[in-house]
Design a protein around this motif. Structure first.
Motif, short mmCIF file in Angstrom:
data_model
loop_
_atom_site.label_atom_id
_atom_site.label_comp_id
_atom_site.label_asym_id
_atom_site.label_seq_id
_atom_site.Cartn_x
_atom_site.Cartn_y
_atom_site.Cartn_z
N ALA A 7 1.17 -1.25 -0.24
CA ALA A 7 -0.09 0.38 -0.02
C ALA A 7 0.86 1.54 0.29
CB ALA A 7 -1.09 -0.14 1.12
N ALA A 8 1.78 0.84 -0.07
CA ALA A 8 2.73 2.30 0.82
C ALA A 8 3.53 2.56 -0.64
CB ALA A 8 4.14 2.58 2.02
N LEU A 9 3.87 1.48 -1.29
CA LEU A 9 4.19 1.54 -2.52
C LEU A 9 3.35 2.20 -3.71
CD1 LEU A 9 6.90 1.19 -4.72
CD2 LEU A 9 6.04 -1.52 -4.66
N VAL A 10 2.16 2.03 -3.50
CA VAL A 10 1.13 2.32 -4.05
C VAL A 10 1.14 3.81 -4.10
CG1 VAL A 10 -0.35 2.78 -4.72
CG2 VAL A 10 -0.35 0.09 -3.73
N ALA A 11 1.17 3.86 -3.19
CA ALA A 11 0.64 5.61 -2.54
C ALA A 11 1.88 5.95 -3.22
CB ALA A 11 0.77 6.05 -0.87
N VAL A 12 3.61 5.70 -3.29
CA VAL A 12 4.45 6.42 -3.62
C VAL A 12 4.31 6.62 -4.82
CG1 VAL A 12 7.11 6.40 -4.00
CG2 VAL A 12 6.35 6.02 -1.85
N LEU A 13 3.94 4.92 -5.76
CA LEU A 13 4.09 5.33 -7.69
C LEU A 13 2.85 6.52 -8.12
CD1 LEU A 13 3.97 1.24 -7.90
CD2 LEU A 13 6.17 3.36 -8.37
N SER A 14 1.63 6.27 -6.95
CA SER A 14 1.04 7.44 -7.43
C SER A 14 1.49 9.36 -7.92
CB SER A 14 -0.30 7.36 -6.56
OG SER A 14 0.06 7.45 -4.87
N GLY A 15 2.46 9.56 -7.34
CA GLY A 15 3.45 10.76 -7.41
C GLY A 15 3.33 11.06 -8.58
N ALA A 16 3.13 9.88 -9.69
CA ALA A 16 3.83 10.15 -11.39
C ALA A 16 2.51 10.89 -11.46
CB ALA A 16 4.15 9.33 -11.78
N PRO A 17 1.49 10.37 -11.43
CA PRO A 17 0.10 11.24 -12.45
C PRO A 17 -0.49 12.76 -11.79
CG PRO A 17 -0.25 8.78 -10.94
CD PRO A 17 1.21 8.98 -11.53
N VAL A 18 -0.21 12.09 -10.08
CA VAL A 18 -0.83 13.59 -9.14
C VAL A 18 0.46 15.04 -9.80
CG1 VAL A 18 -0.18 14.70 -7.20
CG2 VAL A 18 -1.19 12.40 -7.31
N VAL A 19 1.96 13.99 -9.89
CA VAL A 19 2.38 15.93 -10.65
C VAL A 19 2.20 15.69 -11.63
CG1 VAL A 19 5.12 16.02 -11.61
CG2 VAL A 19 4.29 14.82 -9.50
N ARG A 20 1.67 14.74 -13.26
CA ARG A 20 1.23 15.55 -14.13
C ARG A 20 -0.07 16.09 -14.01
NH1 ARG A 20 1.65 11.31 -16.28
NH2 ARG A 20 -0.79 10.06 -16.13
N GLY A 21 -1.04 16.41 -13.68
CA GLY A 21 -1.93 17.15 -12.97
C GLY A 21 -1.67 18.06 -12.80
N VAL A 22 -1.18 18.03 -11.39
CA VAL A 22 -1.15 19.33 -11.26
C VAL A 22 -0.27 20.73 -12.35
CG1 VAL A 22 0.79 20.20 -9.97
CG2 VAL A 22 -0.51 18.34 -9.13
N PHE A 23 0.75 19.62 -12.99
CA PHE A 23 1.39 20.89 -14.18
C PHE A 23 0.91 21.32 -14.80
CE2 PHE A 23 5.84 19.89 -11.97
CZ PHE A 23 6.45 20.54 -12.68
N ALA A 24 -0.73 20.24 -15.43
CA ALA A 24 -1.65 20.42 -16.34
C ALA A 24 -2.58 21.40 -15.57
CB ALA A 24 -2.83 19.72 -16.28
N GLN A 25 -2.26 21.72 -13.95
CA GLN A 25 -3.71 23.05 -14.42
C GLN A 25 -2.65 24.74 -13.85
OE1 GLN A 25 -6.52 22.61 -14.04
NE2 GLN A 25 -6.51 20.65 -14.81
N LEU A 26 -1.29 24.30 -13.85
CA LEU A 26 -0.09 24.85 -13.27
C LEU A 26 -0.72 26.05 -15.04
CD1 LEU A 26 1.05 25.96 -11.11
CD2 LEU A 26 3.28 24.83 -12.22
N ALA A 27 -0.62 25.29 -15.51
CA ALA A 27 -0.25 26.17 -17.06
C ALA A 27 -1.85 27.35 -17.53
CB ALA A 27 -0.04 25.41 -18.23
N GLY A 28 -3.19 27.20 -16.10
CA GLY A 28 -3.74 27.75 -16.18
C GLY A 28 -3.63 28.81 -15.51
N LEU A 29 -2.66 29.35 -14.78
CA LEU A 29 -1.88 30.39 -13.58
C LEU A 29 -1.00 31.24 -14.42
CD1 LEU A 29 -3.00 28.63 -9.96
CD2 LEU A 29 -4.01 30.76 -11.46
N THR A 30 0.03 29.78 -14.89
CA THR A 30 1.35 31.01 -15.15
C THR A 30 1.56 31.59 -16.49
OG1 THR A 30 1.78 28.72 -16.54
CG2 THR A 30 2.64 29.45 -13.61
#
Length: 604
Positions: free
Chosen positions: A83-106
């Motif tokens: 379960a901890a490993l899944v939580a760590v691996l889920s970081g990649a799609p989270v980062v991708r989603g964050v950067f997609a929204q970040l462009a709407g601000l910058t």
């Protein structure tokens, strides 16, 4: 000349601890974010996932130890670790989603800052009239806007990451055992408080460092452009001294910035290392209060994997990028000058000297009263107690050796250079310290390097007189002999590309623009140096026919012969009179006109 500005000390900028910048920046920043609530909401949803990820990692490690490996249930322990490993691996799609929204601000921020920088520069140009420039405009449009965008993106990422990661980690510590928070929170809060205390002085130091760098760069640019005049006037040591002062000032501001950076590093050490050390020291106390081995290992996981890296990133970004962002936004969003309406044409405008009393004698077009100009405390004066009176409608030529003060004289009359002593008046009004818009209504200065911009031919010609109609433009083209060039470019609506024009063609465009200017006084500072003698004569004769007064810094002696009067500057005494009078009174003028080697020039 351009050496005066290079050698003059600047007044120190008023001290600012950053609070003024905050007051100026926060309202527009709040409005900007309020218009993008949807982007912020989506960014918040992705951040909640990151918060859950941070919570799950430490929680799973603690339960894997307590309920799995220490309890003898290896399978259960491995499931928790999975379960901890899944939580760590889920970081990649989270980062991708964050950067997609970040462009709407910058990207909207970048576009808004570019528009603001352009509007500010255009307003300053309109306020300053001809020759009004904004040397910082290119920096704001390129370097400073990119700094603002990158710093803003970094701050959004780090602030969001810290807030949600810290929330997940602190909730996880609380879920494992409340005593863990008692040990971890005090050093964490102390380091964070020390860091926040450095933000305001750090921003002030960053502002002073940026201002010092700009002053040094401006001094270097002016000095490089004025090397010939500095050498001719012997003012190099004074300019060098001022340059050394600016270098020392820039170094001092850099040292202050470095000291505050050291304090910030101390704060980072307190917040980043003391919580781990405190947790190690408090292990016996925690064990005595029922904290399990798994909970301790989970607490260390929260600190090392989530909380402290997020805190380190926050302090680094907020300390450097945050200070830069505040300074740059304040410079771009600061109050812009309010443009004033362009002056009316001479036929409709009142006399620049103001209304005349009935029967009063009109003020001279140009009047210098005991004007002295020196480029240093110990330097010999370039102009020494010069008296000059130029009548309205007169055509005056200024001659003399290179570096003798001819360009300095035009700058004094134009009001772009203040005399060391005496008074300069144009149309009866003192020009020193006068607003740029008022100076623009009094005179037009055409320098040696003509200014032509990308646009149409008509736009370039009407730059100083926006209300000029087609007939006015055609008249200027005809009078200045510009017809072949205009036809080659495709007429008045044809495009002008400055790089494709010769120096002579650019000067002709600038002279035609000056012909249309509503200002009653024209100052030509070797503005015909790239024209052949015939074109020069044609241009000067056309400008002399224009209503108003013409003062020409002569490039050729033929310009002096065409003028009503000639002013000879020889570094000792100024001689002014008609061509024939000056021939009799000035040995230098006789020498320049070839009197000693043949028949001197005569009026045609």
């Amino acid at each position: 000349m351009t050496s005066a500005s290079a050698g003059e000390p600047r007044a120190p900028a008023p001290a600012d601890d950053g609070s003024g910048a905050l007051r100026r920046v926060v309202p527009p920043a709040r409005r900007f974010l309020a218009r993008r609530k949807g982007v912020l909401a989506r960014l918040g949803l992705w951040s909640l996932v990151e918060s859950a990820q941070a919570f799950l990692v430490g929680f799973a490690v603690a339960h894997a130890v307590d309920e799995g490996f220490l309890a003898g249930d290896t399978r259960r322990g491995l499931l928790w670790l999975a379960a901890a490993l899944v939580a760590v691996l889920s970081g990649a799609p989270v980062v991708r989603g964050v950067f997609a929204q970040l462009a709407g601000l910058t990207e909207p921020l970048r576009d808004a800052l570019v528009r603001r920088a352009v509007d500010r520069s255009m307003a300053l140009a309109a306020l300053g009239g001809p020759g009004g420039t904004d040397r910082a405009a290119v920096s704001r449009l390129t370097n400073q806007v990119e700094i603002a965008r990158d710093s803003f993106a970094g701050l959004v990422l780090t602030l969001r990451s810290f807030v949600f990661t810290a929330a997940g980690a602190l909730i996880g510590l609380l879920s494992l055992h409340p005593a863990l928070l008692v040990v971890v929170l005090p050093p964490l809060a102390a380091g964070l408080a020390l860091f926040l205390a450095t933000l305001r002085p750090m921003a002030a130091a960053q502002r002073r460092a940026l201002a010092a760098d700009e002053a040094l760069g401006d001094h270097a640019t002016r000095s490089r452009a004025a090397l010939r005049d500095l050498t001719a006037c012997g003012t190099g040591p004074e300019t060098e001294r001022r340059g050394a002062e600016l270098v020392a000032e820039a170094a001092a501001t850099a040292r202050v910035l470095a000291r505050w950076a050291a304090v910030r590093t101390t704060a980072l050490g307190v917040a980043g290392n003391l919580p781990v050390l405190a947790l190690l020291v408090a292990v016996p106390w925690l064990r005595g209060r029922g904290v399990t081995a798994g909970a301790l290992l989970g607490a260390f996981t929260y600190l090392v994997q989530s909380l402290l890296p997020a805190l380190h990133t926050l302090m680094t970004a907020l300390g450097a990028a945050g200070a830069r962002l505040l300074v740059v936004l304040d410079r771009i969003l600061g109050p812009a000058p309010v443009p004033e309406p362009a002056p009316a044409s001479p036929a409709r405008a009142p006399a620049p000297g103001g209304p005349q009393e009935p029967g009063a004698r009109p003020a001279p077009a140009v009047e210098l009263r005991s004007v002295t100009l020196s480029y240093g405390v110990r330097a010999e004066p370039v102009l020494d107690s010069l008296d000059l009176c130029v009548a309205r409608g007169e055509h005056l030529a200024v001659v003399g050796p290179s570096g003798i003060g001819k360009s300095t004289l035009t700058r004094l009359v134009a009001g772009t250079l203040a005399p060391s002593g005496g008074e300069v008046r144009v149309a009866g009004r003192a020009v020193t310290g006068r607003a740029a818009a008022e100076l623009a209504a009094l005179r037009t200065l055409v320098p040696q390097e003509a200014y032509v911009f990308t646009g149409t031919v008509g736009d370039n010609l009407a730059y100083l007189r926006p209300d000029a109609d087609r007939a006015d433009l055609d008249a200027a083209v005809r009078e200045l002999g510009l017809r072949p060039l205009v036809e080659r470019l495709g007429g008045l609506d044809g495009p002008v590309r400055p790089a494709e024009l010769t120096h002579a063609e650019r000067q002709l465009v600038a002279l035609a623009r000056a012909y249309l200017s509503p200002a009653p006084l024209l100052l030509l500072d070797e503005a015909t140096c790239h024209l052949d003698p015939a074109a020069e004569a044609h241009a000067e004769e056309a400008l002399a026919r224009r209503p108003g007064t013409l003062v020409v810094v002569a490039h050729r002696l033929s310009s002096a012969v065409r003028a009503d009067r000639v002013l000879v500057l020889d570094g000792v005494a100024a001689v002014c009179g008609t061509h024939e009078e000056v021939l009799e009174r000035s040995p230098l003028y006789r020498d320049l006109t070839g009197h000693w080697h043949g028949e001197p020039l005569r009026r045609p």
